[in-house]
Scaffold this motif. Sequence first.
Motif, PDB file in Angstrom:
ATOM      1  N   ASP A 198       8.927 -20.527   8.805  1.00 59.04           N
ATOM      2  CA  ASP A 198       7.293 -20.458   8.888  1.00 59.04           C
ATOM      3  C   ASP A 198       6.780 -22.086   8.867  1.00 59.04           C
ATOM      4  O   ASP A 198       7.286 -22.985   8.295  1.00 59.04           O
ATOM      5  N   GLU A 199       5.849 -21.866   9.637  1.00 57.69           N
ATOM      6  CA  GLU A 199       5.186 -23.308   9.736  1.00 57.69           C
ATOM      7  C   GLU A 199       4.486 -23.653   8.211  1.00 57.69           C
ATOM      8  O   GLU A 199       4.074 -25.063   8.068  1.00 57.69           O
ATOM      9  N   GLU A 200       4.322 -22.619   7.497  1.00 54.62           N
ATOM     10  CA  GLU A 200       3.665 -23.091   6.137  1.00 54.62           C
ATOM     11  C   GLU A 200       4.836 -23.608   5.106  1.00 54.62           C
ATOM     12  O   GLU A 200       4.482 -23.859   3.985  1.00 54.62           O
ATOM     13  N   TYR A 201       6.019 -23.624   5.456  1.00 53.58           N
ATOM     14  CA  TYR A 201       7.039 -24.009   4.610  1.00 53.58           C
ATOM     15  C   TYR A 201       6.888 -25.389   4.256  1.00 53.58           C
ATOM     16  O   TYR A 201       6.467 -26.226   4.983  1.00 53.58           O
ATOM     17  N   GLY A 202       6.885 -25.615   2.885  1.00 53.35           N
ATOM     18  CA  GLY A 202       6.630 -27.100   2.313  1.00 53.35           C
ATOM     19  C   GLY A 202       5.407 -27.143   1.895  1.00 53.35           C
ATOM     20  O   GLY A 202       4.645 -28.218   1.216  1.00 53.35           O
ATOM     21  N   TRP A 203       4.337 -26.221   2.463  1.00 54.32           N
ATOM     22  CA  TRP A 203       2.789 -26.647   2.094  1.00 54.32           C
ATOM     23  C   TRP A 203       2.662 -26.255   0.448  1.00 54.32           C
ATOM     24  O   TRP A 203       3.220 -25.436  -0.078  1.00 54.32           O
ATOM     25  N   PRO A 204       1.583 -27.027  -0.141  1.00 52.00           N
ATOM     26  CA  PRO A 204       1.468 -26.809  -1.322  1.00 52.00           C
ATOM     27  C   PRO A 204       0.859 -25.702  -1.850  1.00 52.00           C
ATOM     28  O   PRO A 204      -0.107 -25.058  -0.846  1.00 52.00           O
ATOM     29  N   GLU A 262      -4.133 -18.142   1.335  1.00 43.82           N
ATOM     30  CA  GLU A 262      -3.437 -19.298   0.664  1.00 43.82           C
ATOM     31  C   GLU A 262      -2.061 -19.194   0.374  1.00 43.82           C
ATOM     32  O   GLU A 262      -1.785 -17.912  -0.134  1.00 43.82           O
ATOM     33  N   VAL A 263      -1.363 -20.454   0.216  1.00 43.97           N
ATOM     34  CA  VAL A 263      -0.102 -20.237  -0.294  1.00 43.97           C
ATOM     35  C   VAL A 263      -0.252 -20.269  -1.854  1.00 43.97           C
ATOM     36  O   VAL A 263      -1.085 -20.918  -2.579  1.00 43.97           O
ATOM     37  N   THR A 313      -2.850 -24.209  -0.443  1.00 42.69           N
ATOM     38  CA  THR A 313      -3.157 -24.538   0.698  1.00 42.69           C
ATOM     39  C   THR A 313      -3.659 -23.360   1.722  1.00 42.69           C
ATOM     40  O   THR A 313      -3.201 -22.349   1.468  1.00 42.69           O
ATOM     41  N   LYS A 314      -4.807 -23.308   2.211  1.00 43.44           N
ATOM     42  CA  LYS A 314      -5.480 -22.317   2.993  1.00 43.44           C
ATOM     43  C   LYS A 314      -4.682 -21.951   4.282  1.00 43.44           C
ATOM     44  O   LYS A 314      -4.146 -22.574   4.742  1.00 43.44           O
ATOM     45  N   VAL A 315      -4.811 -20.434   4.500  1.00 41.93           N
ATOM     46  CA  VAL A 315      -4.191 -19.972   5.592  1.00 41.93           C
ATOM     47  C   VAL A 315      -4.970 -18.953   6.274  1.00 41.93           C
ATOM     48  O   VAL A 315      -5.589 -18.214   5.575  1.00 41.93           O
TER      49      VAL A 315
END
Length: 157
Positions: A51-57, A30-31, A60-62
């Motif tokens: 990264d596609e995860e940029y900005g994810w709170p 997760e983030v 958030t699960k990865v």
Amino acid sequence: MNLTKKKTMDNNLIDKLKEQLKIDEGIKYEVYEDHLGYATFGIGHLITTADEEYGWPVGTKVSEDRVNEVFKTDVQKFISETQKVFPDLINKPDIIQVVLVNMCFNLGGSRLSKFRNMLQACRDHDWDKMAAEMQDSRWFTQVGRRSIELQQIVLDQ
């Protein structure tokens, strides 16, 4: 007979490094915010705008597949960074390669390059001196267990 010079770490060494880094960096699916407040996930992967995860709170699960994919990219990046600092990396004993890349993963190449006396001791295969030079740094006290374990690996070489 294959006389081609090895250019990167063997997969079994990368697996050993990954297991070390799972302990040293932790692994989170997760983030989360690292100790400096930067968005991170997986095995110490700092999230960037690429990264596609940029900005994810945070929280958030990865997926495990994504964590493994990013680790493969990260480890190659840090092997390359380590080789820039220490071009003869691949010709050193396997476990010393793992120690140096682990340190680079933690410090980055520019800070690893400041360990001039340690790197010279490594070039000279003087493992006692290398271990002593690791200890003679702020890094050694800042990272705690990790530095002690890496130093012991060098001493056991």
